[in-house]
Write a protein that holds these residues in place. Structure first.
Motif, PDB file in Angstrom:
ATOM      1  N   GLN A 272       0.901  -1.107  -0.193  1.00  0.00           N
ATOM      2  CA  GLN A 272      -0.098  -0.223   0.019  1.00  0.00           C
ATOM      3  C   GLN A 272       1.038   1.225  -0.108  1.00  0.00           C
ATOM      4  O   GLN A 272       1.695   1.346   0.968  1.00  0.00           O
ATOM      5  N   MET A 273       0.834   2.091  -1.067  1.00  0.00           N
ATOM      6  CA  MET A 273       1.651   3.207  -1.210  1.00  0.00           C
ATOM      7  C   MET A 273       0.729   4.457  -0.959  1.00  0.00           C
ATOM      8  O   MET A 273       0.113   4.804  -1.872  1.00  0.00           O
ATOM      9  N   ASN A 274       0.941   5.127  -0.090  1.00  0.00           N
ATOM     10  CA  ASN A 274       0.301   6.444   0.224  1.00  0.00           C
ATOM     11  C   ASN A 274       1.162   7.700  -0.145  1.00  0.00           C
ATOM     12  O   ASN A 274       2.360   7.584  -0.032  1.00  0.00           O
ATOM     13  N   SER A 275       0.515   8.964   0.074  1.00  0.00           N
ATOM     14  CA  SER A 275       1.216  10.030  -0.409  1.00  0.00           C
ATOM     15  C   SER A 275       2.505   9.741  -1.373  1.00  0.00           C
ATOM     16  O   SER A 275       3.555  10.287  -0.996  1.00  0.00           O
ATOM     17  N   LEU A 276       2.241   9.382  -2.618  1.00  0.00           N
ATOM     18  CA  LEU A 276       3.148   9.249  -3.549  1.00  0.00           C
ATOM     19  C   LEU A 276       3.773  10.446  -4.089  1.00  0.00           C
ATOM     20  O   LEU A 276       3.201  11.550  -4.151  1.00  0.00           O
ATOM     21  N   LYS A 277       5.147  10.248  -4.201  1.00  0.00           N
ATOM     22  CA  LYS A 277       6.257  11.631  -4.712  1.00  0.00           C
ATOM     23  C   LYS A 277       6.472  11.130  -6.076  1.00  0.00           C
ATOM     24  O   LYS A 277       6.873   9.931  -6.026  1.00  0.00           O
ATOM     25  N   PRO A 278       6.976  12.166  -6.820  1.00  0.00           N
ATOM     26  CA  PRO A 278       7.462  11.826  -8.217  1.00  0.00           C
ATOM     27  C   PRO A 278       8.721  10.897  -8.084  1.00  0.00           C
ATOM     28  O   PRO A 278       9.210  10.044  -8.894  1.00  0.00           O
ATOM     29  N   GLU A 279       9.631  11.087  -6.784  1.00  0.00           N
ATOM     30  CA  GLU A 279      10.681  10.208  -6.766  1.00  0.00           C
ATOM     31  C   GLU A 279      10.288   8.693  -6.453  1.00  0.00           C
ATOM     32  O   GLU A 279      11.187   7.930  -6.374  1.00  0.00           O
ATOM     33  N   ASP A 280       9.131   8.382  -6.125  1.00  0.00           N
ATOM     34  CA  ASP A 280       8.781   7.030  -6.384  1.00  0.00           C
ATOM     35  C   ASP A 280       8.414   6.414  -7.659  1.00  0.00           C
ATOM     36  O   ASP A 280       8.168   5.108  -7.540  1.00  0.00           O
ATOM     37  N   THR A 281       8.491   7.032  -8.543  1.00  0.00           N
ATOM     38  CA  THR A 281       8.477   6.467 -10.039  1.00  0.00           C
ATOM     39  C   THR A 281       9.709   5.637 -10.187  1.00  0.00           C
ATOM     40  O   THR A 281      10.642   5.801 -10.099  1.00  0.00           O
ATOM     41  N   ALA A 282       9.320   4.241 -10.596  1.00  0.00           N
ATOM     42  CA  ALA A 282       9.952   3.073 -10.765  1.00  0.00           C
ATOM     43  C   ALA A 282       9.172   2.000 -11.243  1.00  0.00           C
ATOM     44  O   ALA A 282       7.923   1.864 -11.048  1.00  0.00           O
ATOM     45  N   VAL A 283      10.036   1.183 -11.576  1.00  0.00           N
ATOM     46  CA  VAL A 283       9.415  -0.263 -12.003  1.00  0.00           C
ATOM     47  C   VAL A 283       9.392  -1.182 -10.702  1.00  0.00           C
ATOM     48  O   VAL A 283      10.655  -1.224  -9.934  1.00  0.00           O
ATOM     49  N   TYR A 284       8.315  -1.604 -10.040  1.00  0.00           N
ATOM     50  CA  TYR A 284       8.209  -2.442  -8.778  1.00  0.00           C
ATOM     51  C   TYR A 284       8.245  -3.727  -9.023  1.00  0.00           C
ATOM     52  O   TYR A 284       7.394  -4.303  -9.785  1.00  0.00           O
ATOM     53  N   PHE A 285       9.126  -4.385  -8.213  1.00  0.00           N
ATOM     54  CA  PHE A 285       9.127  -5.852  -8.355  1.00  0.00           C
ATOM     55  C   PHE A 285       8.719  -6.646  -6.994  1.00  0.00           C
ATOM     56  O   PHE A 285       9.319  -6.172  -6.050  1.00  0.00           O
ATOM     57  N   CYS A 286       7.982  -7.752  -7.049  1.00  0.00           N
ATOM     58  CA  CYS A 286       7.951  -8.326  -5.838  1.00  0.00           C
ATOM     59  C   CYS A 286       8.978  -9.656  -5.889  1.00  0.00           C
ATOM     60  O   CYS A 286       9.262 -10.028  -6.729  1.00  0.00           O
ATOM     61  N   ASN A 287       9.098 -10.140  -4.765  1.00  0.00           N
ATOM     62  CA  ASN A 287      10.273 -10.969  -4.313  1.00  0.00           C
ATOM     63  C   ASN A 287       9.913 -12.071  -3.105  1.00  0.00           C
ATOM     64  O   ASN A 287       9.322 -11.443  -2.235  1.00  0.00           O
ATOM     65  N   ILE A 288      10.145 -13.111  -3.383  1.00  0.00           N
ATOM     66  CA  ILE A 288      10.112 -14.059  -2.365  1.00  0.00           C
ATOM     67  C   ILE A 288      11.474 -14.794  -2.082  1.00  0.00           C
ATOM     68  O   ILE A 288      12.150 -15.049  -3.103  1.00  0.00           O
ATOM     69  N   ASP A 289      11.975 -14.910  -0.966  1.00  0.00           N
ATOM     70  CA  ASP A 289      13.188 -15.440  -0.743  1.00  0.00           C
ATOM     71  C   ASP A 289      13.476 -16.583   0.370  1.00  0.00           C
ATOM     72  O   ASP A 289      12.809 -16.060   1.442  1.00  0.00           O
ATOM     73  N   GLY A 290      13.763 -17.713  -0.043  1.00  0.00           N
ATOM     74  CA  GLY A 290      13.881 -18.785   0.856  1.00  0.00           C
ATOM     75  C   GLY A 290      15.140 -18.890   1.730  1.00  0.00           C
ATOM     76  O   GLY A 290      15.387 -19.630   2.450  1.00  0.00           O
ATOM     77  N   GLY A 291      15.730 -17.636   1.944  1.00  0.00           N
ATOM     78  CA  GLY A 291      16.928 -17.717   2.669  1.00  0.00           C
ATOM     79  C   GLY A 291      18.018 -18.648   2.381  1.00  0.00           C
ATOM     80  O   GLY A 291      18.755 -19.005   3.403  1.00  0.00           O
ATOM     81  N   GLY A 292      18.172 -19.404   1.339  1.00  0.00           N
ATOM     82  CA  GLY A 292      19.545 -20.042   1.004  1.00  0.00           C
ATOM     83  C   GLY A 292      18.813 -21.539   1.252  1.00  0.00           C
ATOM     84  O   GLY A 292      19.597 -22.622   0.666  1.00  0.00           O
ATOM     85  N   VAL A 293      17.810 -21.652   2.040  1.00  0.00           N
ATOM     86  CA  VAL A 293      17.172 -23.151   1.969  1.00  0.00           C
ATOM     87  C   VAL A 293      16.346 -23.561   0.894  1.00  0.00           C
ATOM     88  O   VAL A 293      16.137 -24.428   0.272  1.00  0.00           O
ATOM     89  N   LEU A 294      15.404 -22.314   0.609  1.00  0.00           N
ATOM     90  CA  LEU A 294      14.474 -22.384  -0.642  1.00  0.00           C
ATOM     91  C   LEU A 294      15.036 -21.281  -1.390  1.00  0.00           C
ATOM     92  O   LEU A 294      15.879 -20.798  -1.307  1.00  0.00           O
ATOM     93  N   ASN A 295      14.652 -21.606  -2.955  1.00  0.00           N
ATOM     94  CA  ASN A 295      15.046 -20.608  -3.750  1.00  0.00           C
ATOM     95  C   ASN A 295      14.520 -18.970  -3.855  1.00  0.00           C
ATOM     96  O   ASN A 295      13.682 -18.948  -2.641  1.00  0.00           O
ATOM     97  N   GLU A 296      14.983 -18.364  -4.398  1.00  0.00           N
ATOM     98  CA  GLU A 296      14.453 -17.227  -4.660  1.00  0.00           C
ATOM     99  C   GLU A 296      13.783 -16.816  -5.878  1.00  0.00           C
ATOM    100  O   GLU A 296      14.121 -17.436  -6.975  1.00  0.00           O
ATOM    101  N   TYR A 297      12.817 -16.045  -5.801  1.00  0.00           N
ATOM    102  CA  TYR A 297      11.890 -15.911  -7.101  1.00  0.00           C
ATOM    103  C   TYR A 297      11.330 -14.367  -7.283  1.00  0.00           C
ATOM    104  O   TYR A 297      11.187 -13.777  -5.994  1.00  0.00           O
ATOM    105  N   TRP A 298      11.306 -14.051  -8.371  1.00  0.00           N
ATOM    106  CA  TRP A 298      10.901 -12.390  -8.813  1.00  0.00           C
ATOM    107  C   TRP A 298       9.582 -12.418  -9.752  1.00  0.00           C
ATOM    108  O   TRP A 298       9.467 -13.317 -10.461  1.00  0.00           O
TER     109      TRP A 298
END
Length: 116
Positions: free
Chosen positions: A80-106
């Motif tokens: 949830q992104m509130n009070s957005l600013k021009p400097e928040d402009t970007a491509v946003y990626f989600c990620n899950i990381d298994g911490g070395g036990v499981l894989n990382e995904y994007w």
């Protein structure tokens, strides 16, 4: 395991957006979930982090404005992104990381553009 990010768009400064990341092929019980962003000409940076049922961490630039959350029933997590600013402009990626036990995904990335 696949991650599908959605919810980006074009908004004016001060407005809000909610990004969603739907996880398929696994539950995220054993992962750390994060949102990253990458602005043009800049390196990818972490925005917010949450472990399932655990604490949250935010980049200083978004503290107090962004909130990361999870929905186990939907196997999704959100930004949830509130009070957005021009400097928040970007491509946003989600990620899950298994911490070395499981894989990382994007996820594939979703564009957020904030006009002044």
């Amino acid at each position: 395991v696949q991650l599908q990010a959605s919810g980006g768009g074009l908004v004016q400064a001060g407005e809000s957006l909610t990004l969603s990341c739907a996880v398929s092929g696994s539950t995220f019980d054993d992962y750390i979930m994060s949102w990253y962003r990458q602005a043009p000409g800049k390196e990818r940076e972490v925005v917010a982090i949450i472990s399932n049922g655990g604490p949250t961490t935010y980049a200083d630039s978004v503290k107090g404005r962004f909130t990361i959350s999870t929905d186990n029933a939907e196997n999704s997590f959100y930004l949830q992104m509130n009070s957005l600013k021009p400097e928040d402009t970007a491509v946003y990626f989600c990620n899950i990381d298994g911490g070395g036990v499981l894989n990382e995904y994007w996820g594939q990335g979703t564009q957020v553009t904030v006009s002044s």
